[in-house]
Each structure stands twice: as structure tokens, then as C-alpha cells.
Design a protein around this motif. Structure first.
Motif, short mmCIF file in Angstrom:
data_model
loop_
_atom_site.label_atom_id
_atom_site.label_comp_id
_atom_site.label_asym_id
_atom_site.label_seq_id
_atom_site.Cartn_x
_atom_site.Cartn_y
_atom_site.Cartn_z
N GLU A 180 8.60 10.55 18.65
CA GLU A 180 9.88 10.46 17.93
C GLU A 180 10.35 9.02 17.78
O GLU A 180 11.03 8.70 16.80
CB GLU A 180 10.95 11.31 18.63
CG GLU A 180 10.79 12.79 18.38
CD GLU A 180 10.80 13.17 16.91
OE1 GLU A 180 11.65 12.68 16.14
OE2 GLU A 180 9.93 13.97 16.52
N ILE B 177 8.48 6.38 17.20
CA ILE B 177 7.78 5.83 16.05
C ILE B 177 8.36 6.39 14.77
O ILE B 177 8.65 5.65 13.82
CB ILE B 177 6.26 6.12 16.13
CG1 ILE B 177 5.64 5.31 17.26
CG2 ILE B 177 5.58 5.81 14.80
CD1 ILE B 177 4.20 5.64 17.56
N ARG B 178 8.56 7.70 14.72
CA ARG B 178 9.13 8.34 13.53
C ARG B 178 10.50 7.74 13.21
O ARG B 178 10.79 7.42 12.05
CB ARG B 178 9.24 9.85 13.74
CG ARG B 178 9.77 10.58 12.53
CD ARG B 178 9.56 12.07 12.64
NE ARG B 178 8.18 12.46 12.55
CZ ARG B 178 7.47 12.52 11.42
NH1 ARG B 178 8.03 12.21 10.28
NH2 ARG B 178 6.22 12.90 11.42
N VAL C 263 10.06 4.08 11.84
CA VAL C 263 9.53 4.05 10.48
C VAL C 263 10.56 4.59 9.49
O VAL C 263 10.72 4.05 8.40
CB VAL C 263 8.18 4.81 10.38
CG1 VAL C 263 7.71 4.90 8.94
CG2 VAL C 263 7.12 4.11 11.24
N ASN C 264 11.27 5.64 9.86
CA ASN C 264 12.33 6.15 8.99
C ASN C 264 13.38 5.08 8.73
O ASN C 264 13.88 4.96 7.61
CB ASN C 264 12.98 7.40 9.59
CG ASN C 264 12.14 8.64 9.39
OD1 ASN C 264 11.38 8.74 8.43
ND2 ASN C 264 12.27 9.59 10.29
N LYS D 283 5.08 7.03 3.78
CA LYS D 283 5.78 6.98 5.08
C LYS D 283 5.09 7.87 6.09
O LYS D 283 4.85 7.46 7.23
CB LYS D 283 7.25 7.39 4.90
CG LYS D 283 8.04 7.35 6.19
CD LYS D 283 9.51 7.63 5.96
CE LYS D 283 9.73 9.03 5.47
NZ LYS D 283 11.15 9.41 5.43
N ASP D 284 4.72 9.08 5.68
CA ASP D 284 4.02 10.01 6.58
C ASP D 284 2.68 9.45 7.02
O ASP D 284 2.28 9.59 8.19
CB ASP D 284 3.83 11.37 5.91
CG ASP D 284 5.13 12.14 5.76
OD1 ASP D 284 6.12 11.79 6.42
OD2 ASP D 284 5.15 13.10 4.95
N ILE E 184 3.32 6.74 9.58
CA ILE E 184 3.69 7.37 10.86
C ILE E 184 2.45 7.91 11.56
O ILE E 184 2.25 7.69 12.76
CB ILE E 184 4.75 8.46 10.65
CG1 ILE E 184 6.10 7.84 10.28
CG2 ILE E 184 4.90 9.33 11.90
CD1 ILE E 184 7.15 8.83 9.81
N SER E 185 1.62 8.62 10.83
CA SER E 185 0.41 9.20 11.41
C SER E 185 -0.51 8.12 11.98
O SER E 185 -0.99 8.23 13.12
CB SER E 185 -0.33 10.02 10.35
OG SER E 185 -1.53 10.52 10.86
N GLU F 257 1.08 6.54 15.08
CA GLU F 257 0.98 7.42 16.26
C GLU F 257 -0.43 7.38 16.85
O GLU F 257 -0.59 7.34 18.08
CB GLU F 257 1.36 8.85 15.89
CG GLU F 257 2.84 9.02 15.65
CD GLU F 257 3.23 10.40 15.15
OE1 GLU F 257 4.38 10.77 15.36
OE2 GLU F 257 2.37 11.10 14.57
#
Length: 93
Positions: A3, A5-6, A9-10, A26-27, A30-31, A34
């Protein structure tokens, strides 16, 4: 899923347009972040240090967001490829 990292980045993407392309990018970031974070933890890094390293590697996304706000940008496409290649390479260093 991390969370922290998410959330980071958000925050970086706050000014990005709410488009499929921006959300997909963005996804993907994030991936990849992670995965890199988990690799660093497995290497014995502390959580805070791993998070700091990952976020530094993502860097400044202002130019990327600027490109996301332009339509049909060739430069955006090239930047996405470079970013994708960087994360794939850096994951296995």
C-alpha cells in the motif's frame, strides 16, 4: 500488494489525466515497483530502505504526465517503452 508503494505512485499521478492509458501506465509502474521492492527485501534490505530505493528509481514523472496530457504523442510512447525496459532490466540487477 504494498500500500505504501501504491500510495506514493498515486500521489505522483495526481495530475495525470483519468484515461485508460494513464491508468494502465500507473498500474504497470506499481506492479514493477512492487516486484523490485520484494526483490530488495529478499536481498536483506529494510522496508524503509527498499521503499526509498524503489521510489528513487521511479523518479520524477512530471514530464511523463505532461505527455499523458497531450493526445497522440510519439514521445509519450517512447518514454513508456524506456520506462518499461528500465524496470525490466533493473528488476534483475
Amino acid at each position: 500488494m504494498n500500500e505504501k508503494i501504491r500510495k506514493e505512485v498515486n500521489t505522483l499521478f495526481e495530475n495525470a489525466p483519468n484515461t485508460k492509458r494513464a491508468n494502465d501506465l500507473k498500474d504497470e509502474i506499481i506492479s514493477n515497483a512492487e516486484d523490485k521492492y520484494e526483490d530488495l527485501i529478499k536481498q536483506g534490505r529494510k522496508e524503509a530502505e527498499a521503499l526509498e530505493t524503489v521510489m528513487k528509481e521511479i523518479g520524477d514523472v512530471d514530464e511523463l504526465i505532461e505527455e499523458l496530457n497531450k493526445s497522440n504523442s510519439i514521445k509519450f510512447s517512447c518514454y513508456c517503452r524506456i520506462l518499461y525496459m528500465y524496470f525490466n532490466i533493473s528488476l534483475y540487477d
